[in-house]
Design an enzyme around this catalytic site. Structure first.
Site, short mmCIF file in Angstrom:
data_model
loop_
_atom_site.label_atom_id
_atom_site.label_comp_id
_atom_site.label_asym_id
_atom_site.label_seq_id
_atom_site.Cartn_x
_atom_site.Cartn_y
_atom_site.Cartn_z
N ASP A 192 44.51 41.20 37.67
CA ASP A 192 43.46 40.22 37.39
C ASP A 192 43.72 40.10 35.55
O ASP A 192 44.16 40.60 35.04
CB ASP A 192 42.07 40.62 37.79
CG ASP A 192 42.14 40.73 39.34
OD1 ASP A 192 42.75 39.80 39.98
OD2 ASP A 192 41.44 41.58 39.92
N HIS A 219 49.18 38.10 40.91
CA HIS A 219 47.70 38.02 40.84
C HIS A 219 47.21 38.81 42.10
O HIS A 219 46.03 38.96 42.31
CB HIS A 219 47.09 36.68 40.81
CG HIS A 219 45.92 36.55 40.01
ND1 HIS A 219 45.08 37.31 40.20
CD2 HIS A 219 45.70 35.31 39.29
CE1 HIS A 219 43.88 36.76 39.21
NE2 HIS A 219 44.24 35.64 38.74
#
Length: 483
Positions: free
Chosen positions: A458, A454
């Site tokens: 995204d 992450h």
């Protein structure tokens, strides 16, 4: 012929390797050893390997017991090898000095010091400090084609011999002198700079050289020139961990399993991945009915033609590679203040064995068709289970795929193969009732599970990537070509 003792050290089999465990000695004290003949088996945190001898000689003391872990660069055994002419002359001179008194001793010592200084100057070229440092690829290639590395002129930094130099000699029929006129001329100018003590100076010699005439150069270890030893020859499948039952198994409700170096490496890498990478997870369902029909149509003919199975994984890999081309950020690495996007698409493929999981790499997967990917999958999976992978097979991966559906899984949450940005699993194909145009149909369905870093990725980009993989897999038709 005069003999001398040398120490064999633990070589650095890979850049990140700092230690290895002696699994089994293949030679015992008193055995004759040929150059490049394996002397022991070692276990590393990546693969099992054999350590080859760099010289001809006779095995002496074994300094490390089986099962002992030793650091790179430490001595593992001693070997008796033939001494060079200069060393034999030194021994004779030393004996004569002891008999003739202090005056003769001083005079001869001065003469020998002068000669030794000249030999030392000739044996090391300050303009080629890397001349006698050989990479594992160069050593393996030279041994395979029976080439003497001392006769090859290096074009790398500091005079180092590169793989390209060795391939050039092979292309000339194995004649190092014919590789290029310029290289031959330079080699002639620096013939005296080749140290006779290099561990690779006698590449083509056999055991008979131990009894050769004193005028021949005999391989020996030059302690003054640092040499990275390597030459990896991998052997059997990873061993099943030894199980020890506490108290002989009498009335005990538990037992202990030794942690192998490979299992220890898996634990370390998994811990590093989950502690450093903020994992996120997503899944998408794919209708692979057309893919199933296409494979059923082609698999028998492909088996007869290629001799290997046409698996679903090769089709899935092709779909992933094409999706990475559209979303190259998936093929990246986090580097604190920047994101490094890899141009080459090298797919790591998770392969499980009885006691470990390894991730051999398909290099330049974007340049292969479905048949080429199927051949790579079969070869790497076979080598993994046979324990014949080389370290080069394990390095350079940029994105990992895992066929968890091969053992019936329908959903998984994989851990990212550090330091990559994502890992994708292909789950089991299951027939389900699916609503299509308000009608119920039985379709072959499969889940694709994606774990992502992450810090780099995204939900939007990851969702689009998965959607593209879905489109690629559902886009196969009965006319799709595998070649």
């Amino acid at each position: 012929m005069s003999m001398k003792w040398i120490e064999v050290i633990m070589p650095q089999l890979a850049e990140s390797l700092v230690s290895a465990t002696i699994a089994k000695w293949l030679k015992k004290p008193g055995d004759r050893v040929e150059q490049y003949e394996p002397i022991c088996e070692v276990i590393t945190d990546k693969v099992n390997a054999e350590i080859p001898s760099t010289v001809d000689g006779i095995m002496g003391d074994l300094l490390v017991e089986e099962g002992t872990t030793i650091a790179v660069g430490e001595a593992i055994c001693r070997m008796q090898v033939a001494a060079s002419d200069e060393e034999a002359e030194e021994q004779v001179t030393h004996a004569s000095q002891q008999q003739n008194g202090d005056h003769v001793h001083v005079q001869q010592s001065a003469n020998y010091a002068s000669a030794a200084g000249a030999a030392s100057t000739a044996g090391h070229d300050p303009n080629q400090p890397m001349r006698n440092r050989y990479s594992p690829a160069v050593q393996s290639l030279a041994a395979e084609h029976g080439l003497n590395l001392q006769s090859i002129q290096g074009t790398g930094a500091g005079g180092r011999i590169t793989r390209k130099d060795v391939l050039a000699v092979i292309a000339q029929g194995g004649n190092a002198g014919a590789a290029s006129v310029q290289s031959s001329a330079v080699a002639g100018q620096h013939a005296s700079s080749v140290p006779s003590g290099s561990p690779f100076s006698g590449l083509n010699r056999g055991n008979a050289d131990l009894g050769a005439s004193a005028g021949e150069t005999v391989p020996a270890v030059d302690a003054g020139v640092p040499v990275r030893h390597s030459g990896i020859h991998l052997t059997e499948s990873p061993k099943i961990p030894q199980i020890e039952v506490e108290g002989g198994g009498q009335g005990r409700s538990e037992y202990f399993i030794d942690v192998t170096p490979v299992r220890n490496a898996i634990a370390r890498n998994m811990r590093q991945s989950v502690s450093e990478i903020p994992h996120a997870w997503t899944m998408i369902e794919v209708d692979v009915t057309n893919l199933v029909m296409l494979r059923n149509k082609l698999k028998d003919e492909f088996k007869r033609k290629e001799g290997i199975n046409l698996t679903y994984l090769s089709f899935m890999m092709k779909g992933v590679v094409n999706a990475i081309k559209d979303y190259p950020i998936m093929n990246s690495v986090w580097a604190v203040d920047k994101i490094i996007v890899k141009r080459d698409i090298n797919l790591s493929m998770a392969v499980g064995t009885e006691d470990s999981v390894l991730t051999p790499v398909i290099k330049h997967a974007d340049q292969r068709n479905i048949a080429g990917l199927a051949r790579e999958v079969d070869e790497l999976a076979r080598k993994t289970r046979e324990g014949t992978l080389k370290l080069d097979h394990m390095q350079g991966g940029t994105f990992t795929v895992n066929n968890t559906g091969s053992f019936g899984s329908i959903l998984s949450q994989p851990i990212i193969n550090y330091p990559q940005a994502a890992i994708l699993t292909f789950e089991s194909i299951v027939k389900k009732p699916v609503v299509i145009n308000d009608m119920i149909a039985v379709r072959s369905m499969a889940n694709l599970c994606l774990s992502l870093d992450h810090r780099i990725l995204d939900g939007v980009i990851s969702g689009r990537f998965l959607q593209r993989v879905k489109e690629n897999l559902e886009g196969y038709t009965m006319e799709t070509k595998v070649y």
